[in-house]
Design an enzyme around this catalytic site. Sequence first.
Site, PDB file in Angstrom:
ATOM      1  N   HIS A   1       0.839  -1.224   0.000  1.00 64.95           N
ATOM      2  CA  HIS A   1       0.000   0.000   0.000  1.00 64.95           C
ATOM      3  C   HIS A   1       0.867   1.266   0.000  1.00 64.95           C
ATOM      4  O   HIS A   1       0.414   2.306   0.461  1.00 64.95           O
ATOM      5  CB  HIS A   1      -0.954   0.039   1.205  1.00 64.95           C
ATOM      6  CG  HIS A   1      -1.658  -1.247   1.469  1.00 64.95           C
ATOM      7  ND1 HIS A   1      -2.899  -1.546   0.952  1.00 64.95           N
ATOM      8  CD2 HIS A   1      -1.278  -2.345   2.182  1.00 64.95           C
ATOM      9  CE1 HIS A   1      -3.263  -2.770   1.358  1.00 64.95           C
ATOM     10  NE2 HIS A   1      -2.293  -3.271   2.085  1.00 64.95           N
TER      11      HIS A   1
ATOM     12  N   SER B   1      14.611  22.291 -14.848  1.00 66.39           N
ATOM     13  CA  SER B   1      13.423  23.093 -15.083  1.00 66.39           C
ATOM     14  C   SER B   1      13.870  24.437 -15.641  1.00 66.39           C
ATOM     15  O   SER B   1      14.904  24.968 -15.243  1.00 66.39           O
ATOM     16  CB  SER B   1      12.663  23.292 -13.779  1.00 66.39           C
ATOM     17  OG  SER B   1      11.855  24.454 -13.863  1.00 66.39           O
TER      18      SER B   1
ATOM     19  N   LYS C   1      15.583  22.174  -9.601  1.00 66.51           N
ATOM     20  CA  LYS C   1      14.911  20.937  -9.989  1.00 66.51           C
ATOM     21  C   LYS C   1      15.705  20.033 -10.922  1.00 66.51           C
ATOM     22  O   LYS C   1      16.456  20.487 -11.762  1.00 66.51           O
ATOM     23  CB  LYS C   1      13.561  21.254 -10.648  1.00 66.51           C
ATOM     24  CG  LYS C   1      12.580  21.791  -9.643  1.00 66.51           C
ATOM     25  CD  LYS C   1      11.164  21.681 -10.132  1.00 66.51           C
ATOM     26  CE  LYS C   1      10.669  20.258 -10.028  1.00 66.51           C
ATOM     27  NZ  LYS C   1       9.307  20.137 -10.518  1.00 66.51           N
TER      28      LYS C   1
ATOM     29  N   GLU D   1       9.251   9.338 -16.673  1.00 60.26           N
ATOM     30  CA  GLU D   1       7.855   9.731 -16.910  1.00 60.26           C
ATOM     31  C   GLU D   1       7.406   9.354 -18.317  1.00 60.26           C
ATOM     32  O   GLU D   1       6.281   8.905 -18.536  1.00 60.26           O
ATOM     33  CB  GLU D   1       7.696  11.238 -16.701  1.00 60.26           C
ATOM     34  CG  GLU D   1       7.858  11.643 -15.246  1.00 60.26           C
ATOM     35  CD  GLU D   1       7.995  13.153 -15.070  1.00 60.26           C
ATOM     36  OE1 GLU D   1       7.139  13.731 -14.401  1.00 60.26           O
ATOM     37  OE2 GLU D   1       8.944  13.744 -15.614  1.00 60.26           O
TER      38      GLU D   1
END
Length: 467
Positions: A166, A287, A293, A300
């Site tokens: 979980h 970024s 970042k 992704e």
Amino acid sequence: MADGSSETKSSNQMWGGRFASGPDAIMEEINASIGFDKKLYAQDIRGSIAHATMLAHQGIISAEDKDKIVHGLDTILSEIDSGAFEFSRRLEDIHMNIEARLAALIGPAAGRLHTARSRNDQVALDFRLWVKEELQKTEKALTGLIAAFLDRAEEHAETVMPGFTHLQTAQPVTFGHHCMAYVEMFGRDRARVRHAIEHMDESPIGAAALAGTGFPIDRHMTAKALGFREPTRNSIDTVSDRDFALEFLSIAAIAATHLSRLAEEIVIWSTPQFGFIRLSDAFSTGSSIMPQKKNPDAAELVRAKTGRVNGSLVALLTVMKGLPLAYSKDMQEDKEQVFDAAESLELAIAAMTGMIRDVTIRADRMKAAAGSGYSTATDLADWLVREAGLPFRDAHHVTGRVVALAEQKGCDLADLPLGELQAINSAITDKVYGVLTVEASVASRTSFGGTAPSEVRKQIAWWRARN
Ligand code: ARG
């Protein structure tokens, strides 16, 4: 539109703007597959050479014509390879483009090549050859990915991390063990690939349009020449079967699903909050506005490619659903789905292999997280069963009270004083501290397939012998 009974070509107001030359242009556009099936040129030529050679061997065409055909096809192959070949949409597909060029090169002998075959068995052959080669590439790529995981697993057989259920900390595991879970997944994908290759290893050529042919062809000869185990057995099935493409897409969809789960873990692990891994610059991007970042873009995109691959599977299943036997033009819609899925899968596996090889493992962060969340509570319960003779259900209850106490005091299980543990259950001794650390926890899980470093090393050895 072919009978020309309704309207003249240019008079139609509905089509006029889009299709300057009227209905014929629409027919050409919907009918032509050359835009994508030119990818099959090498397979088409190889198939034609095998077919012509067999025709000559069987005395169906002359040796002289066969030589002209083979020579012409070789010329066409190098023309396409070099980019000199001019594809024509008017000639519909790769088969007719090549045949028309052959006629231009060698004259009337070209017309004998299509004896005892049809585009129906020809396209089934070309596409099957292509998918088979793609599966062989996939097998190789998966082997590379598995090898990357085996190396990381070996390196981190003892590195402790939290195991999750979980996505909540469950029990400590080793990072090596977690890597080996992916080896199992990609190993199953590879087994499916191998099985599919075996399954589809039958030659369609010679089924002709659907009924076979009256010419004395030798389908075993062409099958052998093209590297197939044997010819297909039923000519009707042969020209209407696209199971090999569906199997490829199913396998690709399952593999892409595995890759997406790995991608998701990489995304989660690389967040500052988790900080389990640091992605290499090669597989991340910055970024344009936030200088701090480092984004896991490659992961992704791998996660997202799954959508395309699954979409292709559903698209082809839907094309094939309800088609009467044998060939229908619907089946021309098979190729783009397979080509797109193949490209996505190849890229996703390559990107993942690179990421796994490059990623920095932050063992300190993993270990710190492994110890949090009372992850060794099960070890305490097991100790109570083993050392104090409690039934597991009672041990579970006692452990629950110990966890509640630690929670209330804001400390780890191993920081609770013995006296307070004994107040909960008098059978507890100071030996219990030996099982409360994460290292002791993982080392104790020596059951077959368990997370103990000794077991993980056995799993690695098993896979090394098979990779
Ligand atoms: N371009 C066609 C396809 O991809 C080739 C087969 C055409 N056969 C036919 N009977 N029209 O399926």
